[in-house]
Design an enzyme around this catalytic site. Structure first.
Site, mmCIF file in Angstrom:
data_model
loop_
_atom_site.group_PDB
_atom_site.id
_atom_site.type_symbol
_atom_site.label_atom_id
_atom_site.label_comp_id
_atom_site.label_asym_id
_atom_site.label_seq_id
_atom_site.Cartn_x
_atom_site.Cartn_y
_atom_site.Cartn_z
ATOM 1 C CE LYS A 11 0.875 1.772 4.286
ATOM 2 N NZ LYS A 11 1.790 2.542 4.707
ATOM 3 C CG ASP A 137 -0.006 -0.611 8.214
ATOM 4 O OD1 ASP A 137 -0.903 0.808 9.228
ATOM 5 O OD2 ASP A 137 0.509 -0.139 8.330
HETATM 6 P P1 ATP Z 1 4.648 -0.068 7.335
HETATM 7 O O1 ATP Z 1 4.406 0.472 6.444
HETATM 8 O O2 ATP Z 1 3.145 -0.837 7.945
HETATM 9 O O3 ATP Z 1 5.207 0.555 8.750
HETATM 10 P P2 ATP Z 1 6.919 -0.908 6.248
HETATM 11 O O4 ATP Z 1 6.566 -1.423 5.029
HETATM 12 O O5 ATP Z 1 7.565 0.166 6.916
HETATM 13 O O6 ATP Z 1 5.493 -0.823 7.014
HETATM 14 P P3 ATP Z 1 7.269 -3.457 7.223
HETATM 15 O O7 ATP Z 1 7.870 -4.313 5.396
HETATM 16 O O8 ATP Z 1 6.035 -3.864 6.697
HETATM 17 O O9 ATP Z 1 7.316 -2.536 7.032
HETATM 18 O O10 ATP Z 1 8.394 -4.647 7.657
HETATM 19 C C1 ATP Z 1 8.952 -3.508 9.355
HETATM 20 C C2 ATP Z 1 9.233 -4.445 10.534
HETATM 21 O O11 ATP Z 1 8.977 -6.163 10.724
HETATM 22 C C3 ATP Z 1 10.827 -4.752 9.915
HETATM 23 O O12 ATP Z 1 11.884 -4.432 10.782
HETATM 24 C C4 ATP Z 1 11.027 -6.356 9.565
HETATM 25 O O13 ATP Z 1 12.048 -6.805 10.052
HETATM 26 C C5 ATP Z 1 9.437 -6.741 10.413
HETATM 27 N N1 ATP Z 1 9.084 -7.890 9.627
HETATM 28 C C6 ATP Z 1 8.653 -9.091 9.910
HETATM 29 N N2 ATP Z 1 7.008 -9.824 9.610
HETATM 30 C C7 ATP Z 1 7.587 -9.405 8.328
HETATM 31 C C8 ATP Z 1 7.499 -9.695 6.889
HETATM 32 N N3 ATP Z 1 6.513 -10.826 6.431
HETATM 33 N N4 ATP Z 1 8.172 -8.870 5.818
HETATM 34 C C9 ATP Z 1 8.242 -8.240 6.199
HETATM 35 N N5 ATP Z 1 8.755 -7.594 7.203
HETATM 36 C C10 ATP Z 1 8.361 -8.391 8.478
#
Ligand code: ATP
Length: 285
Positions: A11, A137
């Site tokens: 997203k 989220d």
């Molecule tokens: P948001 O936009 O919801 O803040 P994000 O895109 O910034 O999320 P994610 O990629 O969801 O961040 O990852 C955030 C943290 O979650 C990372 O530090 C990662 O190590 C951990 N994590 C745990 N499970 C997963 C997964 N299945 N995929 C990606 N990251 C993961």
């Protein structure tokens, strides 16, 4: 052995305002969330030995109990009373810790996948309740599309769809922790942002109008630490993007385009200038 394959879409936030901090430490927000066609793929297979094995093509993300799909598996076992194992392979395309909800989206896909594989037949409302306890989220990722989210991001209002708009994602390969960004937030930085304006432009499907009303309060914080954000935004606008913004808590910046030709033009320029960045063409969904 039974198996299931599920797509897990990312997203972007077209608008993100933080209203206040709650007593439980979370923040009340108001955000336009938009599903994009960039996706990971989850393949879930029954596993005889009652454990969860996570494998992936990605080396940045943890494959143990810290992974959000692990938390989903544990929670669903507890709630359903089933003592089942699984092997999940996560084919990752969504950059990790990049503001694109990759982890939450994988968790949502795991909820849907196990719900089907274990024949639990839980309605989506129940999956949302479970998802909410794991990550803010996740309820959005279960629904997808275009939604206005309030509360901690778990109360939804339908708004005009913003489907099929050309988007370029530019990620400078700098991961950003969502909690860290919220910890740095100073609500005195809030601008006089009017959510109705962007919603009106979305209603008219005026992409330029939407692009001119993009807003993310968290961008102010991340820009102070990651100078690349401003630079990428400038380059995108210079190269035919109608507007650009950092998504979520960063550090991915997205540009919106009038058509595919402009998107491709920008892609070629950005790719040349930033060979070490992740630059991804996608569409809203
Ligand atoms: P948001 O936009 O919801 O803040 P994000 O895109 O910034 O999320 P994610 O990629 O969801 O961040 O990852 C955030 C943290 O979650 C990372 O530090 C990662 O190590 C951990 N994590 C745990 N499970 C997963 C997964 N299945 N995929 C990606 N990251 C993961």
């Amino acid at each position: 052995m039974e198996s299931i394959k599920i797509s897990s879409y990312g997203k972007i936030n077209l608008a993100l305002d933080v209203i206040n901090k709650r007593n439980d430490g979370y923040h009340n927000i108001s955000t336009v969330m938009q599903e994009i066609s960039l996706k990971d793929d989850l393949t879930i297979i029954d596993n005889e030995n009652k454990k969860l094995v996570i494998t992936s093509n990605n080396e940045e993300m943890p494959l143990d109990e810290r992974n959000l799909v692990y938390k989903v598996w544990e929670e669903l076992k507890k709630i359903s009373g089933l003592d089942k194992g699984a092997h999940v392979h996560i084919y990752k395309r969504i950059p990790v810790a990049a503001g694109l909800a990759g982890g939450s989206s994988n968790a949502a896909a795991m909820l849907k996948g196990l719900n089907s594989l274990w024949k639990l037949d839980y309605p989506v409302e129940k999956l949302e309740e479970i998802g909410k306890t794991i990550g803010a989220d996740i309820p959005f990722c279960l629904r997808g599309g275009t939604l206005l989210a309030t509360g901690i991001g778990d109360q939804f209002k339908p708004i005009p769809s913003f489907q099929d708009v050309y988007v370029l994602l530019v990620n400078p390969n700098i991961p950003m922790d969502t909690k860290y960004v919220y910890g740095k937030l100073d609500l005195r930085d809030r601008k006089d942002f009017n959510m109705d304006l962007i919603l009106q432009e979305m209603g008219k499907r005026d992409i330029l109008g939407v692009a001119q009303n993009l807003y993310n309060l968290l961008e102010v914080i991340v820009t102070k630490e990651v100078e690349e954000i401003e630079e990428i935004k400038g380059e995108l606008t210079k190269n035919k993007a109608l507007g650009s913004l950092m998504s979520g808590s960063g550090t991915t910046v997205f540009g919106l385009f009038k058509n595919e030709t402009d998107l491709n033009f920008s892609y070629e320029k950005m790719k040349e200038k930033y060979p070490n960045y992740r630059i991804i063409k996608t569409k809203t969904r």
